[in-house]
Design a protein around this motif. Structure first.
Motif, short mmCIF file in Angstrom:
data_model
loop_
_atom_site.label_atom_id
_atom_site.label_comp_id
_atom_site.label_asym_id
_atom_site.label_seq_id
_atom_site.Cartn_x
_atom_site.Cartn_y
_atom_site.Cartn_z
N VAL A 134 1.05 -1.24 -0.10
CA VAL A 134 0.14 -0.04 0.01
C VAL A 134 0.91 1.40 0.05
O VAL A 134 0.49 2.21 -0.81
CB VAL A 134 -1.01 -0.01 1.35
N VAL A 135 1.88 1.23 0.95
CA VAL A 135 2.83 2.53 0.92
C VAL A 135 3.67 2.46 -0.31
O VAL A 135 4.32 3.58 -0.50
CB VAL A 135 3.56 2.36 2.11
N ALA A 136 4.03 1.54 -1.03
CA ALA A 136 5.13 1.52 -2.02
C ALA A 136 4.72 2.40 -3.23
O ALA A 136 5.49 3.36 -3.86
CB ALA A 136 5.12 0.03 -2.75
N ALA A 137 3.15 2.50 -3.50
CA ALA A 137 2.79 3.37 -4.62
C ALA A 137 3.03 4.96 -4.31
O ALA A 137 3.62 5.58 -5.14
CB ALA A 137 1.49 3.26 -4.83
N PRO A 141 8.02 7.85 -6.24
CA PRO A 141 8.79 8.88 -6.54
C PRO A 141 10.02 9.22 -5.83
O PRO A 141 11.23 9.70 -6.36
CB PRO A 141 7.84 10.12 -6.62
N VAL A 142 10.08 8.85 -4.52
CA VAL A 142 11.08 9.11 -3.54
C VAL A 142 12.01 7.84 -3.69
O VAL A 142 13.26 8.07 -3.78
CB VAL A 142 10.40 9.00 -2.18
N LEU A 143 11.34 6.53 -3.77
CA LEU A 143 12.18 5.45 -4.01
C LEU A 143 13.23 5.43 -5.45
O LEU A 143 14.02 4.92 -5.52
CB LEU A 143 11.60 4.19 -4.04
N ALA A 147 19.48 9.81 -6.25
CA ALA A 147 20.43 10.02 -5.06
C ALA A 147 20.42 8.65 -4.14
O ALA A 147 21.45 8.34 -3.28
CB ALA A 147 20.13 10.91 -4.24
N ILE A 148 19.49 7.77 -4.00
CA ILE A 148 19.22 6.66 -3.19
C ILE A 148 19.30 5.50 -3.97
O ILE A 148 19.23 4.07 -3.29
CB ILE A 148 17.81 6.64 -2.46
#
Length: 227
Positions: A134-137, A141-143, A147-148
């Protein structure tokens, strides 16, 4: 006694039937997809991998069943094998619960609480995965930030490196027992035309031979010291 016997029979019957149903469900999808699209895997490329996995896991199957049965009982053991992560999650959760309550292993109370502890572990795992989905969607954009990305690129090597290092760094003997099969696989990789699918079989065979020779040397040394 009759009630306990009936319960154990029901547990085994339910565990076997549910395992067979899940096996059919897991294999039905790839078979149906291959039949619909006419794309079947090349068994000539897959069978070395199958044999390698069987040879690698075969010693663990009877050992785990015998070793875990006294603590987990049949109910929790069926549940663990169906859901997976027996050694990493199900067994620690069960053993931790039993030890914290001071329950004697291989008793009806132990096996009953093992089912509860194992079931709680399964529910927790499913809940964590569901939250991650649920949180992945929203976090996509952050994932995907550049940079990471290096952190994700090195996750798998870091995990395997940590697991292997714990064994290799235990001593010189363990290091050599891992180094010899690795060296042989590298030789086949760079100096022969052997298909890479056979590397696992080669590594297992050489590792087994090296461990047998090391075991025999240890026994001979113990016999000489005993005399």
């Amino acid at each position: 006694m009759r009630t306990t016997s009936n319960y154990q029979s029901w547990v085994h019957r339910f565990g076997i039937v549910s395992s067979l149903i899940l096996l059919i469900a897991m294999t039905a999808f790839p078979i149906a997809a291959s039949a619909i699209y006419g794309l079947w895997p090349d068994l000539g490329q897959l069978w070395p991998g199958f044999i390698a996995v069987i040879l690698f896991m075969a010693p663990f199957w009877p050992a785990e069943t015998i070793g875990y049965m006294s603590v987990m009982g049949p109910g929790a053991l069926y549940m663990s094998y169906i859901t997976g992560n027996v050694t990493n999650l199900r067994m620690p959760a069960t053993v931790g619960t039993i030890n914290s309550l001071g329950i004697k292993p291989n008793t009806d109370e132990c096996h009953t609480l093992a089912i509860i502890a194992c079931g709680a572990s399964v529910i927790t795992t499913v809940a964590v995965i569901a939250i991650g989905v649920v949180v992945a969607a929203p976090l996509e954009p952050v994932l995907n930030l550049p940079a990471i990305q290096p952190a994700f690129n090195y996750v798998v090597p870091a995990l395997f490196g940590g697991l292997v290092a714990q064994t290799i760094l235990k001593g010189k003997k363990q290091f050599l027992l891992y180094l010899i099969p690795l060296a042989v696989c590298l030789f086949f990789c760079y100096f022969t035309s052997v298909n890479s699918a056979y590397y696992m079989l080669i590594a297992i065979a050489i590792s087994g031979a090296v461990h047998v020779l090391d075991y025999r040397r240890g026994k001979e040394k113990e016999a000489k010291e005993g005399n």
